[in-house]
Design an enzyme around this catalytic site. Structure first.
Site, PDB file in Angstrom:
ATOM      1  N   THR A 105       0.797  -1.226   0.000  1.00 16.79           N
ATOM      2  CA  THR A 105       0.000   0.000   0.000  1.00 16.79           C
ATOM      3  C   THR A 105       0.831   1.279   0.000  1.00 16.79           C
ATOM      4  OG1 THR A 105      -1.427   1.322   1.458  1.00 16.79           O
ATOM      5  CG2 THR A 105      -0.149  -0.364   2.510  1.00 16.79           C
ATOM      6  N   GLU A 160       0.307   3.601   1.868  1.00 10.96           N
ATOM      7  CA  GLU A 160       0.467   4.015   3.271  1.00 10.96           C
ATOM      8  C   GLU A 160       1.885   3.750   3.762  1.00 10.96           C
ATOM      9  OE1 GLU A 160      -1.745   5.386   5.872  1.00 10.96           O
ATOM     10  OE2 GLU A 160      -2.534   6.108   3.977  1.00 10.96           O
ATOM     11  N   TYR A 190      -0.848   0.354  10.840  1.00 10.61           N
ATOM     12  CA  TYR A 190      -1.195  -0.310   9.575  1.00 10.61           C
ATOM     13  C   TYR A 190      -0.034  -0.200   8.590  1.00 10.61           C
ATOM     14  CZ  TYR A 190      -3.352  -0.897   4.948  1.00 10.61           C
ATOM     15  OH  TYR A 190      -3.620  -1.293   3.654  1.00 10.61           O
ATOM     16  N   LYS A 247       2.365  -3.191   7.106  1.00 15.78           N
ATOM     17  CA  LYS A 247       2.421  -3.464   5.662  1.00 15.78           C
ATOM     18  C   LYS A 247       3.857  -3.384   5.129  1.00 15.78           C
ATOM     19  CE  LYS A 247      -1.857  -4.251   4.109  1.00 15.78           C
ATOM     20  NZ  LYS A 247      -2.267  -5.298   3.162  1.00 15.78           N
TER      21      LYS A 247
HETATM   22  P1  NAP Z   1     -11.245  -4.697   2.695  1.00 17.43           P
HETATM   23  O1  NAP Z   1     -12.483  -4.402   1.896  1.00 17.43           O
HETATM   24  O2  NAP Z   1     -11.143  -4.145   4.075  1.00 17.43           O
HETATM   25  O3  NAP Z   1     -11.092  -6.293   2.780  1.00 17.43           O
HETATM   26  C1  NAP Z   1     -10.169  -6.906   3.615  1.00 17.43           C
HETATM   27  C2  NAP Z   1     -10.597  -8.338   3.867  1.00 17.43           C
HETATM   28  O4  NAP Z   1      -9.641  -8.950   4.747  1.00 17.43           O
HETATM   29  C3  NAP Z   1     -11.971  -8.493   4.515  1.00 17.43           C
HETATM   30  O5  NAP Z   1     -12.768  -9.356   3.736  1.00 17.43           O
HETATM   31  C4  NAP Z   1     -11.668  -9.126   5.865  1.00 17.43           C
HETATM   32  O6  NAP Z   1     -12.603 -10.067   6.287  1.00 17.43           O
HETATM   33  C5  NAP Z   1     -10.347  -9.842   5.601  1.00 17.43           C
HETATM   34  N1  NAP Z   1      -9.615 -10.124   6.839  1.00 17.43           N
HETATM   35  C6  NAP Z   1      -9.381  -9.284   7.886  1.00 17.43           C
HETATM   36  N2  NAP Z   1      -8.703  -9.922   8.845  1.00 17.43           N
HETATM   37  C7  NAP Z   1      -8.495 -11.193   8.432  1.00 17.43           C
HETATM   38  C8  NAP Z   1      -7.869 -12.340   8.973  1.00 17.43           C
HETATM   39  N3  NAP Z   1      -7.333 -12.324  10.216  1.00 17.43           N
HETATM   40  N4  NAP Z   1      -7.842 -13.488   8.252  1.00 17.43           N
HETATM   41  C9  NAP Z   1      -8.422 -13.532   7.033  1.00 17.43           C
HETATM   42  N5  NAP Z   1      -9.053 -12.492   6.462  1.00 17.43           N
HETATM   43  C10 NAP Z   1      -9.084 -11.334   7.152  1.00 17.43           C
HETATM   44  O7  NAP Z   1      -9.950  -4.247   1.900  1.00 17.43           O
HETATM   45  P2  NAP Z   1      -9.745  -3.886   0.340  1.00 17.43           P
HETATM   46  O8  NAP Z   1      -9.978  -2.444   0.162  1.00 17.43           O
HETATM   47  O9  NAP Z   1     -10.458  -4.887  -0.490  1.00 17.43           O
HETATM   48  O10 NAP Z   1      -8.175  -4.081   0.205  1.00 17.43           O
HETATM   49  C11 NAP Z   1      -7.610  -5.352  -0.101  1.00 17.43           C
HETATM   50  C12 NAP Z   1      -6.178  -5.396   0.370  1.00 17.43           C
HETATM   51  O11 NAP Z   1      -5.433  -4.354  -0.266  1.00 17.43           O
HETATM   52  C13 NAP Z   1      -5.963  -5.179   1.860  1.00 17.43           C
HETATM   53  O12 NAP Z   1      -4.868  -5.958   2.246  1.00 17.43           O
HETATM   54  C14 NAP Z   1      -5.620  -3.706   1.987  1.00 17.43           C
HETATM   55  O13 NAP Z   1      -4.828  -3.482   3.129  1.00 17.43           O
HETATM   56  C15 NAP Z   1      -4.829  -3.513   0.701  1.00 17.43           C
HETATM   57  N6  NAP Z   1      -4.867  -2.179   0.102  1.00 17.43           N
HETATM   58  C16 NAP Z   1      -6.045  -1.568  -0.137  1.00 17.43           C
HETATM   59  C17 NAP Z   1      -6.059  -0.340  -0.777  1.00 17.43           C
HETATM   60  C18 NAP Z   1      -7.347   0.360  -1.110  1.00 17.43           C
HETATM   61  O14 NAP Z   1      -7.298   1.558  -1.400  1.00 17.43           O
HETATM   62  N7  NAP Z   1      -8.478  -0.318  -1.124  1.00 17.43           N
HETATM   63  C19 NAP Z   1      -4.850   0.252  -1.187  1.00 17.43           C
HETATM   64  C20 NAP Z   1      -3.665  -0.428  -0.937  1.00 17.43           C
HETATM   65  C21 NAP Z   1      -3.681  -1.659  -0.314  1.00 17.43           C
HETATM   66  P3  NAP Z   1     -14.098  -9.716   6.760  1.00 17.43           P
HETATM   67  O15 NAP Z   1     -14.885  -9.589   5.501  1.00 17.43           O
HETATM   68  O16 NAP Z   1     -14.457 -10.894   7.556  1.00 17.43           O
HETATM   69  O17 NAP Z   1     -14.017  -8.444   7.538  1.00 17.43           O
HETATM   70  O1  F7E Z   2      -8.882   7.991   4.727  1.00 20.86           O
HETATM   71  C1  F7E Z   2      -9.217  11.457   5.927  1.00 20.86           C
HETATM   72  C2  F7E Z   2      -8.252  10.548   6.677  1.00 20.86           C
HETATM   73  O2  F7E Z   2      -9.855   5.931   5.696  1.00 20.86           O
HETATM   74  C3  F7E Z   2      -8.414   8.851   3.712  1.00 20.86           C
HETATM   75  C4  F7E Z   2      -7.190   2.014   3.012  1.00 20.86           C
HETATM   76  O3  F7E Z   2      -7.759   1.313   1.938  1.00 20.86           O
HETATM   77  O4  F7E Z   2      -6.096   3.537   1.515  1.00 20.86           O
HETATM   78  C5  F7E Z   2      -6.988   3.464   2.609  1.00 20.86           C
HETATM   79  O5  F7E Z   2      -6.462   4.172   3.728  1.00 20.86           O
HETATM   80  C6  F7E Z   2      -8.124  10.226   4.286  1.00 20.86           C
HETATM   81  C7  F7E Z   2      -7.262  10.224   5.553  1.00 20.86           C
HETATM   82  O6  F7E Z   2      -8.307   5.812   3.678  1.00 20.86           O
HETATM   83  C8  F7E Z   2     -12.470  11.163   7.481  1.00 20.86           C
HETATM   84  O7  F7E Z   2      -7.679  11.229   7.790  1.00 20.86           O
HETATM   85  C9  F7E Z   2     -11.154  12.749   6.848  1.00 20.86           C
HETATM   86  O8  F7E Z   2      -6.325  11.254   5.453  1.00 20.86           O
HETATM   87  O9  F7E Z   2     -10.551   6.662   3.369  1.00 20.86           O
HETATM   88  P1  F7E Z   2      -9.499   6.557   4.399  1.00 20.86           P
HETATM   89  P2  F7E Z   2      -6.741   5.717   3.984  1.00 20.86           P
HETATM   90  O10 F7E Z   2      -6.443   5.994   5.402  1.00 20.86           O
HETATM   91  O11 F7E Z   2      -6.064   6.540   2.954  1.00 20.86           O
HETATM   92  C10 F7E Z   2      -4.801   2.988   1.750  1.00 20.86           C
HETATM   93  C11 F7E Z   2      -4.005   3.100   0.482  1.00 20.86           C
HETATM   94  C12 F7E Z   2      -4.840   1.636   2.331  1.00 20.86           C
HETATM   95  O12 F7E Z   2      -3.949   0.823   2.098  1.00 20.86           O
HETATM   96  C13 F7E Z   2      -5.855   1.369   3.386  1.00 20.86           C
HETATM   97  O13 F7E Z   2      -6.086  -0.023   3.551  1.00 20.86           O
HETATM   98  O14 F7E Z   2      -9.363  10.817   4.661  1.00 20.86           O
HETATM   99  N1  F7E Z   2     -10.532  11.586   6.545  1.00 20.86           N
HETATM  100  N2  F7E Z   2     -12.326  12.520   7.423  1.00 20.86           N
HETATM  101  C14 F7E Z   2     -11.325  10.578   6.919  1.00 20.86           C
HETATM  102  N3  F7E Z   2     -11.189   9.246   6.815  1.00 20.86           N
HETATM  103  C15 F7E Z   2     -12.188   8.458   7.268  1.00 20.86           C
HETATM  104  N4  F7E Z   2     -12.089   7.123   7.141  1.00 20.86           N
HETATM  105  N5  F7E Z   2     -13.317   8.997   7.847  1.00 20.86           N
HETATM  106  C16 F7E Z   2     -13.512  10.340   7.976  1.00 20.86           C
HETATM  107  O15 F7E Z   2     -14.520  10.795   8.490  1.00 20.86           O
END
Ligand code: NAP
Ligand code: F7E
Length: 342
Positions: free
Chosen positions: A125, A127, A149, A153
């Protein structure tokens, strides 16, 4: 028929990747940790719930992972499971590390012992870049994570590189910048905005309370990013790739754009946690801010350089920021309208 094992099957990316791989003719096995929520709503929305074999597998339990790998002998493994919500990682740092760091190691170790020729994708990620050391960020940018987090990662990333270099495994780390969609969880800021705005539009809510609106993210469309994951595993050499759009927008801009699609024109008043977003026509306060949603340490700006993925894999994003917001707003307006009919 190739067998793909997807961890995190019930998450946003798990759902889109499953659909993509099914269309390519794969047998898809989904690893589900068996949490309380068994609705499978994302797989249902994509109409693929019945086409996936679901097995219980938790990244916390090595023996469980071992048995699943032994049973299904996957050709490709996509490790998408994670405690993926940055805010929660400050509340549950140890659990986050167990899943997002050691969980990756457990899975790699099981593969090394049982199926070392399987291709492995790790969901890394942006992050990891945290307090960014260069703008834009690419595969060579040093990491400076800002949350448990992000720190976890970074371990997941390096252990993937290490298994590749030590055991010659086909292990890739995809460093993906934020990718969103109508299937995004409502705790993440984009979906929180679009879902709650739809509720406001239908009179079910007055306003949305958000945190830091100044932060900037590089937001792409999740559906396109899962294709990039697959492309990494089809290349002849395993490697690490950034996937991003190369554009950055503040949360404030996301709010403004989303509001414009539901017919509100936002005027801002105040600053930081006293900032308010008011609809110009009606004078109604639609957005308020609260310290509750601020993080102990913030990632202020992310903007990715995906030129390596474009050059080597031929991957590039297609959906603009504006279109992405529109897709998400439309989907939530439809959902809320349907909820009201029930
Ligand atoms: P998500 O919707 O939060 O899905 C994560 C999944 O992981 C959920 O289905 C959750 O299960 C499962 N999980 C959590 N803890 C677990 C455990 N102990 N054992 C097995 N499964 C577990 O995330 P996503 O947005 O699809 O992202 C997919 C992956 O890409 C994640 O690793 C995330 O960190 C990474 N990532 C996401 C983004 C983004 O912008 N979306 C960007 C960069 C990297 P439940 O359904 O039971 O909760
Ligand atoms: O926050 C700000 C918050 O929670 C984005 C995950 O998929 O992308 C995701 O992480 C920004 C941050 O995503 C609220 O402070 C303001 O600056 O949507 P987010 P994230 O933290 O960028 C990365 C790439 C991953 O890998 C992660 O798994 O938005 N923000 N107000 C807020 N965020 C949330 N959630 N809620 C608010 O009310």
């Amino acid at each position: 028929m190739k067998v793909a094992l997807i961890t995190g099957i019930r998450g946003q990316d798990g759902a889109y990747l499953s659909k993509f791989l099914l269309e390519k003719g794969y047998k898809v096995v989904g690893a589900d940790r068996r949490s309380g929520d068994s609705s499978n709503w994302r797989l249902k929305e994509l109409g693929i719930e019945k086409e996936i074999e679901i097995l219980y597998m938790d990244l916390l339990e090595f023996d469980n992972i071992f048995r699943v790998i032994q049973k299904i002998q996957p050709d490709e493994v996509y490790n998408l499971a994670a405690q993926s919500f940055v805010a929660t990682s400050f509340e549950q740092p140890i659990l986050t590390a167990e899943v997002d760091a050691l969980g990756v190691n457990r899975l790699l170790e099981a593969l090394r012992l049982l199926k070392p020729d399987a291709k492995f994708y790790q969901a890394s990620t942006s992050e990891m870049f945290g307090k960014v050391q260069t703008i834009p960020q690419n595969e060579k940018t040093p990491f400076y994570p800002r949350s448990p987090y992000g720190v976890s990662k970074v371990f997941g990333h390096w252990i993937t590189v290490n298994y590749r270099e030590s055991y010659n495994m086909f292990a890739c780390s995809g460093i993906l910048f934020n990718h969103e969609s109508p299937l995004r969880g409502v705790e993440f800021v984009t979906r929180k905005i679009t879902y709650n705005l739809a509720q406001i539009k239908y009179g079910l809510r007055d306003k949305i309370i958000l945190g830091n609106l100044e932060a900037k993210r590089d937001w792409g469309y999740a559906k396109e990013y899962v294709e990039g994951m697959w492309m990494m595993l089809q290349h002849n050499e395993p490697d690490d790739y950034v996937l991003a759009t190369g554009e950055t927008h503040s949360i404030k801009e996301f709010v403004e754009k989303a509001c414009s699609f539901v017919g509100y024109e936002i005027e801002w008043q105040g600053e930081k946690e006293h900032l308010k977003g008011i609809d110009r026509k009606s004078g109604k306060v639609i957005i308020e801010t609260s310290k509750e949603f601020y993080r102990p340490a913030e990632v202020d700006i992310l903007i990715g350089d995906a030129s390596k993925a474009k050059k080597v894999l031929g991957w590039e994003p297609k959906t603009s920021f504006e279109k992405l917001v529109e897709i998400m707003v439309d989907a939530d307006l439809r959902r809320v309208a349907q909820e009201l009919k029930k």
